[in-house]
Design a protein around this motif. Structure first.
Motif, PDB file in Angstrom:
ATOM      1  N   GLN A  35       0.833  -1.203   0.000  1.00 25.19           N
ATOM      2  CA  GLN A  35       0.000   0.000   0.000  1.00 25.19           C
ATOM      3  C   GLN A  35       0.866   1.251   0.000  1.00 25.19           C
ATOM      4  OE1 GLN A  35      -2.539  -0.531   3.450  1.00 25.19           O
ATOM      5  NE2 GLN A  35      -4.115  -1.493   2.182  1.00 25.19           N
ATOM      6  N   ARG A  36       0.342   2.283  -0.672  1.00 28.06           N
ATOM      7  CA  ARG A  36       1.057   3.560  -0.711  1.00 28.06           C
ATOM      8  C   ARG A  36       0.959   4.251   0.644  1.00 28.06           C
ATOM      9  NH1 ARG A  36      -1.374   2.906  -5.689  1.00 28.06           N
ATOM     10  NH2 ARG A  36      -0.099   3.452  -7.502  1.00 28.06           N
ATOM     11  N   GLN A  37       2.068   4.859   1.056  1.00 28.97           N
ATOM     12  CA  GLN A  37       2.131   5.663   2.269  1.00 28.97           C
ATOM     13  C   GLN A  37       2.785   6.988   1.917  1.00 28.97           C
ATOM     14  OE1 GLN A  37       0.027   3.956   4.763  1.00 28.97           O
ATOM     15  NE2 GLN A  37       1.508   5.020   5.993  1.00 28.97           N
ATOM     16  N   TYR A  38       2.167   8.077   2.354  1.00 25.13           N
ATOM     17  CA  TYR A  38       2.676   9.416   2.085  1.00 25.13           C
ATOM     18  C   TYR A  38       2.952  10.137   3.396  1.00 25.13           C
ATOM     19  CZ  TYR A  38       0.587   8.532  -2.485  1.00 25.13           C
ATOM     20  OH  TYR A  38       0.245   7.994  -3.703  1.00 25.13           O
ATOM     21  N   GLY A  39       3.939  11.004   3.375  1.00 20.26           N
ATOM     22  CA  GLY A  39       4.216  11.848   4.523  1.00 20.26           C
ATOM     23  C   GLY A  39       3.321  13.073   4.496  1.00 20.26           C
ATOM     24  N   GLU A  40       3.378  13.839   5.562  1.00 21.26           N
ATOM     25  CA  GLU A  40       2.594  15.079   5.648  1.00 21.26           C
ATOM     26  C   GLU A  40       2.913  16.038   4.508  1.00 21.26           C
ATOM     27  OE1 GLU A  40       0.063  16.142   7.642  1.00 21.26           O
ATOM     28  OE2 GLU A  40       0.020  14.071   8.329  1.00 21.26           O
ATOM     29  N   TRP A  41       4.141  16.014   4.029  1.00 29.56           N
ATOM     30  CA  TRP A  41       4.573  16.887   2.943  1.00 29.56           C
ATOM     31  C   TRP A  41       3.721  16.715   1.694  1.00 29.56           C
ATOM     32  CZ3 TRP A  41       5.625  14.384  -1.497  1.00 29.56           C
ATOM     33  CH2 TRP A  41       5.872  13.012  -1.410  1.00 29.56           C
ATOM     34  N   ALA A  42       3.120  15.548   1.519  1.00 25.90           N
ATOM     35  CA  ALA A  42       2.403  15.234   0.280  1.00 25.90           C
ATOM     36  C   ALA A  42       1.180  16.125   0.062  1.00 25.90           C
ATOM     37  CB  ALA A  42       1.999  13.767   0.258  1.00 25.90           C
ATOM     38  N   CYS A  68      12.510  22.307  -7.706  1.00 24.89           N
ATOM     39  CA  CYS A  68      13.014  23.639  -7.397  1.00 24.89           C
ATOM     40  C   CYS A  68      12.185  24.337  -6.326  1.00 24.89           C
ATOM     41  CB  CYS A  68      13.010  24.507  -8.657  1.00 24.89           C
ATOM     42  SG  CYS A  68      14.002  23.824  -9.982  1.00 24.89           S
ATOM     43  N   MET A  69      11.102  23.717  -5.916  1.00 26.64           N
ATOM     44  CA  MET A  69      10.204  24.320  -4.939  1.00 26.64           C
ATOM     45  C   MET A  69      10.407  23.659  -3.581  1.00 26.64           C
ATOM     46  SD  MET A  69       6.783  24.427  -7.321  1.00 26.64           S
ATOM     47  CE  MET A  69       5.825  25.451  -6.235  1.00 26.64           C
ATOM     48  N   ARG A  70      10.115  24.411  -2.548  1.00 28.64           N
ATOM     49  CA  ARG A  70      10.175  23.856  -1.194  1.00 28.64           C
ATOM     50  C   ARG A  70       8.807  23.286  -0.829  1.00 28.64           C
ATOM     51  NH1 ARG A  70      14.675  25.425   1.674  1.00 28.64           N
ATOM     52  NH2 ARG A  70      15.844  27.126   0.745  1.00 28.64           N
ATOM     53  N   ASP A  71       8.820  22.121  -0.228  1.00 28.77           N
ATOM     54  CA  ASP A  71       7.587  21.550   0.298  1.00 28.77           C
ATOM     55  C   ASP A  71       7.372  22.070   1.706  1.00 28.77           C
ATOM     56  OD1 ASP A  71       6.571  19.957  -1.815  1.00 28.77           O
ATOM     57  OD2 ASP A  71       8.111  18.450  -1.425  1.00 28.77           O
TER      58      ASP A  71
END
Length: 135
Positions: A35-42, A68-71
């Motif tokens: 299963q896919r797991q994402y961090g809060e940054w997503a 080039c962008m900050r998350d």
């Protein structure tokens, strides 16, 4: 977080999230069960992707731009190439032209509304008549 929660929190369908992953716009860790797991940054990343799509950029251009962008986690951005800066400047100019065109269109509509209101034509009944012609 799982894909369903990311979809709910970002307002983007699970299908779109899977598409973003295939385009290299979003990455997911996998659980032992696959299963896919994402961090809060997503969440922030998906919102940025949506904004860039809304601005008219395609997935290839977005994939070049995202590093080039900050998350939200504040991870350092990578250095943009001169070509990317040139391409993004051109996209910005295109967006500015679109905004100017939309403002001109709004001004024309404002004039029509003001003229119609001044001569006593109800814009609501006019809209109903126009809609009936095309409906």
């Amino acid at each position: 977080m799982r894909i369903g929660e990311l979809a709910r929190r970002s307002g983007v369908s699970e299908r779109s999230l899977r598409y973003y992953e295939t385009q290299g716009l979003l990455r997911a860790e996998r659980t032992p069960g696959g299963q896919r797991q994402y961090g809060e940054w997503a969440v922030d990343r998906v919102i940025r992707i949506q904004a860039l799509y809304a601005a008219g950029l395609n997935s290839k251009k977005i994939a070049q731009l995202l590093p080039c962008m900050r998350d939200a986690d504040g991870a350092p951005s990578e250095i943009a190439t001169q070509q990317l800066v040139k391409d993004l400047s051109a996209e910005r100019e295109r967006i500015n032209r679109t905004i100017a065109d939309l403002l001109r269109s709004r001004d024309v509509l404002d004039e029509v509304i003001a003229t119609a209101s001044a001569v006593g034509v109800s814009t609501d009944s006019r809209a109903d008549t126009v809609g009936a012609d095309h409906g």
